[in-house]
Each structure stands twice: as C-alpha cells, then as structure tokens.
Enzyme design. Structure first.
Site, PDB file in Angstrom:
ATOM      1  N   HIS A  77      -0.416  32.508 -13.227  1.00 34.21           N
ATOM      2  CA  HIS A  77      -1.534  33.457 -13.281  1.00 34.21           C
ATOM      3  C   HIS A  77      -2.876  32.843 -12.904  1.00 34.21           C
ATOM      4  O   HIS A  77      -3.785  33.558 -12.476  1.00 34.21           O
ATOM      5  CB  HIS A  77      -1.663  34.041 -14.695  1.00 34.21           C
ATOM      6  CG  HIS A  77      -0.473  34.804 -15.154  1.00 34.21           C
ATOM      7  ND1 HIS A  77      -0.254  36.119 -14.813  1.00 34.21           N
ATOM      8  CD2 HIS A  77       0.584  34.440 -15.927  1.00 34.21           C
ATOM      9  CE1 HIS A  77       0.884  36.535 -15.357  1.00 34.21           C
ATOM     10  NE2 HIS A  77       1.410  35.529 -16.037  1.00 34.21           N
ATOM     11  N   ALA A 152       0.708  38.366 -24.765  1.00 32.16           N
ATOM     12  CA  ALA A 152      -0.733  38.308 -24.487  1.00 32.16           C
ATOM     13  C   ALA A 152      -1.229  39.484 -23.658  1.00 32.16           C
ATOM     14  O   ALA A 152      -2.378  39.492 -23.227  1.00 32.16           O
ATOM     15  CB  ALA A 152      -1.061  37.003 -23.768  1.00 32.16           C
ATOM     16  N   HIS A 228      10.511  34.181 -18.216  1.00 34.64           N
ATOM     17  CA  HIS A 228      10.398  33.175 -19.296  1.00 34.64           C
ATOM     18  C   HIS A 228      11.383  33.459 -20.443  1.00 34.64           C
ATOM     19  O   HIS A 228      11.019  33.938 -21.507  1.00 34.64           O
ATOM     20  CB  HIS A 228       8.965  32.999 -19.790  1.00 34.64           C
ATOM     21  CG  HIS A 228       8.140  34.224 -20.008  1.00 34.64           C
ATOM     22  ND1 HIS A 228       8.533  35.270 -20.819  1.00 34.64           N
ATOM     23  CD2 HIS A 228       6.916  34.558 -19.538  1.00 34.64           C
ATOM     24  CE1 HIS A 228       7.590  36.189 -20.834  1.00 34.64           C
ATOM     25  NE2 HIS A 228       6.598  35.773 -20.058  1.00 34.64           N
ATOM     26  N   ALA A 232       8.907  36.334 -25.587  1.00 35.98           N
ATOM     27  CA  ALA A 232       8.613  37.771 -25.476  1.00 35.98           C
ATOM     28  C   ALA A 232       9.885  38.600 -25.339  1.00 35.98           C
ATOM     29  O   ALA A 232       9.961  39.532 -24.542  1.00 35.98           O
ATOM     30  CB  ALA A 232       7.663  38.058 -24.320  1.00 35.98           C
ATOM     31  N   ASP A 260       6.847  23.191 -21.415  1.00 32.68           N
ATOM     32  CA  ASP A 260       5.569  22.570 -21.797  1.00 32.68           C
ATOM     33  C   ASP A 260       5.586  21.993 -23.203  1.00 32.68           C
ATOM     34  O   ASP A 260       4.580  21.448 -23.670  1.00 32.68           O
ATOM     35  CB  ASP A 260       4.417  23.559 -21.660  1.00 32.68           C
ATOM     36  CG  ASP A 260       4.549  24.770 -22.589  1.00 32.68           C
ATOM     37  OD1 ASP A 260       5.617  24.930 -23.224  1.00 32.68           O
ATOM     38  OD2 ASP A 260       3.588  25.558 -22.683  1.00 32.68           O
ATOM     39  N   GLY A 261       6.715  22.100 -23.915  1.00 31.40           N
ATOM     40  CA  GLY A 261       6.794  21.590 -25.274  1.00 31.40           C
ATOM     41  C   GLY A 261       6.217  22.535 -26.303  1.00 31.40           C
ATOM     42  O   GLY A 261       6.296  22.260 -27.505  1.00 31.40           O
ATOM     43  N   ASP A 286       3.821  29.674 -15.871  1.00 27.90           N
ATOM     44  CA  ASP A 286       3.166  30.813 -16.527  1.00 27.90           C
ATOM     45  C   ASP A 286       1.709  30.437 -16.840  1.00 27.90           C
ATOM     46  O   ASP A 286       1.149  30.862 -17.850  1.00 27.90           O
ATOM     47  CB  ASP A 286       3.914  31.222 -17.795  1.00 27.90           C
ATOM     48  CG  ASP A 286       3.477  32.579 -18.340  1.00 27.90           C
ATOM     49  OD1 ASP A 286       2.893  33.379 -17.580  1.00 27.90           O
ATOM     50  OD2 ASP A 286       3.702  32.832 -19.542  1.00 27.90           O
TER      51      ASP A 286
END
Length: 402
Positions: A77, A152, A228, A232, A260-261, A286
């Site tokens: 994004h 989000a 992802h 979500a 990303d952990g 993302d």
C-alpha cells in the site's frame, strides 16, 4: 551493421537459478535483459539480435555474495512516507522507489477501502504508471470485505460485492487491474468472483468471515489467492476449520504470508509454508507508508496510523488498535525466512520472486534469473543484507564491493 551494447558481467557470486544454486556463477546483462545466467567457467558471449557477440564490459567480482531474482510484491500500500491511496503519481513513485531500494523490482499498487468514486479516481491515476512500466498493476483491497473482519479498513465505507460495483473499479483501472480482494460469503460475492475470473482479474479471498464450505465455494467459482492468510479471517479450529484450512489445502490457491514477526507466529508461517510449499506461497509486505521510515503518525487511506517500534496500528476510531498493514520490506522478509524460519535460500527466492510472478502472469519476464528475462536482480551479502539492486539492467542500488 547493427550497433552493439556493452554488457554488464557479474561473476563469482552464488547465483540462485530455477534449478538451484550455482557456486562461482556468472550473470551477464545486455540492455534491459539477461543474456546468460549460470556457471562462471566456460561461459561465453551470446550473440546479439544482429548475430554478433556484444563486447563484455568490465566484470564485477561478487565473490562472497548472492545474486537472486528481483523480488515481486503483489500486495503493498505504501512506503517512504507515501501511499498509493493518495492517487498522485508523485506519491506512487515514492512508494515504488522506496521498495526498489530494498530489492522489490516488481510490485502491485494496493488501494485501501474508500468511497467507490475515489477508488475509481485512484485506479485511473495508477493505471498511467502501470502503462509507463513503473508498476505491475492495481490491487483493490476493499471495500467488498466483511465488517466482522475489516481490520484497518474503515467500517462505514464497506459495501457488499455487487458485481456492478466490482466492474466499475475494474473498468476504472483501464486494463491494469490485477487483483481484487473480497469476502465471498457476502451478497454478490460468488457472482463477483466469477466476474473477476472471467475478466482475467485475480479474485482473492480476504478480510472474510467465511466458513470452510463457503471458502471452498469461492475457489470453485474461480478464486485463486488467499489475501494474507490467517490475518483478518476466522482462526483454524478443530471443529470449524474455516477459510484457513480450505485455502491451504486447495492446490489451486496461492497463499500470501506477511513474514514480519508481528502478523504471524513463526510456527504458523512454517505450518502454512510446509503445507502449501514454495510453489503456492507468496511472501508479501502489506506495507503502508511507514515502510522504510521511522516511527510516527502516517495516513492509511482515510485513517490515521501510529507506528511504534515498527508496528503500525490504527490510532483513532472504531478500529483503533488494529494492526494496520506493516512496515515491512521484502529484503527483511527474505532474511528472516532463511535465518529464523528455516527456509532454504531457493525456497525463499521462489516465495518472493517466482511464485508471485507466476500468479500475476508475469513469469515470462520476471521472477527468475534466465536468459531473455528482464535484468531484475538483487545482490545480497553473506548476512543477506541488500548490497545491490538492478532493475531493467540499470543499478538502483549500485553494489560497492572490492
């Protein structure tokens, strides 16, 4: 007589090819294309289109380094303090250039839920950059997603995936729409999946509250990507396996993972990777505007995001506290995969380059180091940090090696 272009010759590195790792390898670039990639010993000059071998330029000795294909991010994004949702070429280019410096040579522009007319305007502006070769396509994430799994995205702007509305956004992108994420269980969801599949646009299941059977229905209707995975959507439970199990087990589906952990526990990532394999996993960022930047306050579509210790969360409103994308870049995802997650370098390369390129229908040009493909590559050090980045035969990050 046809003119000749000097070549860029990279030697000595471990080169990751589709067939495996070549020690003391050689990659030769002419113009914007790779003309050879393989073993260094005995590699000769290939002829140009006019039948003559182009002269080699000075060889760059990359002994002690890796050469891997440029990364392909199919879900991003923003970055560098900018966002694709701004709808301006200036910000979109800032995003693209930020991620290129981290090895991502091909990326989709992902939007965020907004007013339908505003999304159409954004798509029209982004399509011009696709046509210019700066971006690989447009990805609409929302507004056709579940209010129960909106993450989000602003709840008041969500809507059902009416096929007419989906068509409006796809048309606004003027042939550059590559993917639409939607919740297939919503009214119009399956019809929209079929519409997208028939139009040559990827239908991705995400931000969904679908049960196991509903997710399978979406795949049967033509959905081929899990947006992802795990995030979500309902969790994997032993009596209610939900969309996670349905999307993981179906060989037609490529699953996105955010390495990303923060978004995934390493065990969840390994479970997904080893069930689907490198051929069905696409590592994504993302990323929002804070990627490549420091902590602070950043916009994400119509919302405000606060980044603390590299983790982005919505700061106000009904979804305050929700993770809001990531600040990840794909070089960090790569390093994490091979140093912490136990993946081999070829497996990580496939998940960051070859698999997303294939999903996007771009594997004839990018995603692997092969003669005839775009000269998009990344030079990594022993610690897998980026040392050099080449896109279309030109250095974005010029390797400074001895």
């Amino acid at each position: 007589m046809v003119g000749r272009t000097a070549r860029t010759v990279l030697t000595g590195a471990r080169v990751v090819l589709p067939t495996g790792v070549v020690e003391n390898g050689r990659v030769t670039v002419e113009g914007r294309h790779i003309v050879e990639a393989g073993a260094g010993a005995g590699a000769g000059s290939a002829p140009t289109a006019g039948g003559e071998a182009a002269p080699d330029g000075p060889a760059l000795d990359l002994t002690g380094h890796w050469i891997v294909p440029g990364f392909v991010d199919m879900h991003v994004h923003g970055g560098g303090g900018a966002s694709f949702s701004s709808g301006t070429a200036e910000e979109a280019l800032t995003v693209a250039h930020t991620h290129r410096r981290h090895g991502t040579t091909t990326l989709l522009a992902s939007t965020v839920t907004g007013d339908l007319d505003d999304l159409a305007r954004q798509a029209a502006a982004l399509s011009e950059l696709v046509e210019q070769g700066e971006l690989a396509g447009v990805h609409f994430e929302g507004p056709f997603i579940s209010p129960h799994r909106c993450g989000a995205h602003q709840p008041s702007l969500l809507r059902h995936p009416d096929p007419a509305d989906v068509r409006k956004l796809v048309d606004a992108a003027r042939g550059t729409a590559k993917m639409v994420t939607l919740a297939p269980e919503l009214p119009g969801g399956l019809d929209s999946v079929r519409l997208l599949a028939d139009s040559g646009v990827i239908a991705a299941v995400g931000h969904t509250d679908a049960a196991y059977d509903a997710a399978l229905e979406a795949v049967e209707a033509g959905a081929t990507v899990a947006t992802h995975l795990f995030n979500a959507m309902p969790p994997l439970l032993h009596r209610e396996p939900g969309p996670v199990a349905a999307l993981l087990e179906d060989e037609r589906v490529t699953v996105e993972l955010i390495n990303d952990g923060t978004h995934l526990h390493p065990a969840a990532l390994r479970l997904a990777f080893h069930r689907a394999g490198a051929g069905r996993v696409a590592f994504i960022t993302d990323a929002m505007g804070a990627a490549g930047m420091s902590d602070g306050i950043y916009p994400l579509g119509p919302m405000e995001v606060e980044v603390t210790d590299g983790v982005a969360r919505i700061s106000t409103g009904p979804t305050a506290g929700s993770i809001a994308g990531s600040t990840l870049t794909l070089d960090r995802a790569f390093a994490r995969a091979v140093t912490l997650d136990g993946l081999s370098v070829p497996e990580a390369v496939r998940a960051l380059s070859a698999t997303p390129a294939k999903v996007l229908g771009l594997d004839d040009r990018v995603g692997s180091l092969e003669a005839g493909k775009d000269a998009d590559l990344v030079v990594l050090g022993e610690d897998f940090a980026v040392v050099g980045v080449m896109r279309h035969g030109a250095w974005v990050v010029d390797p400074e090696v001895g």
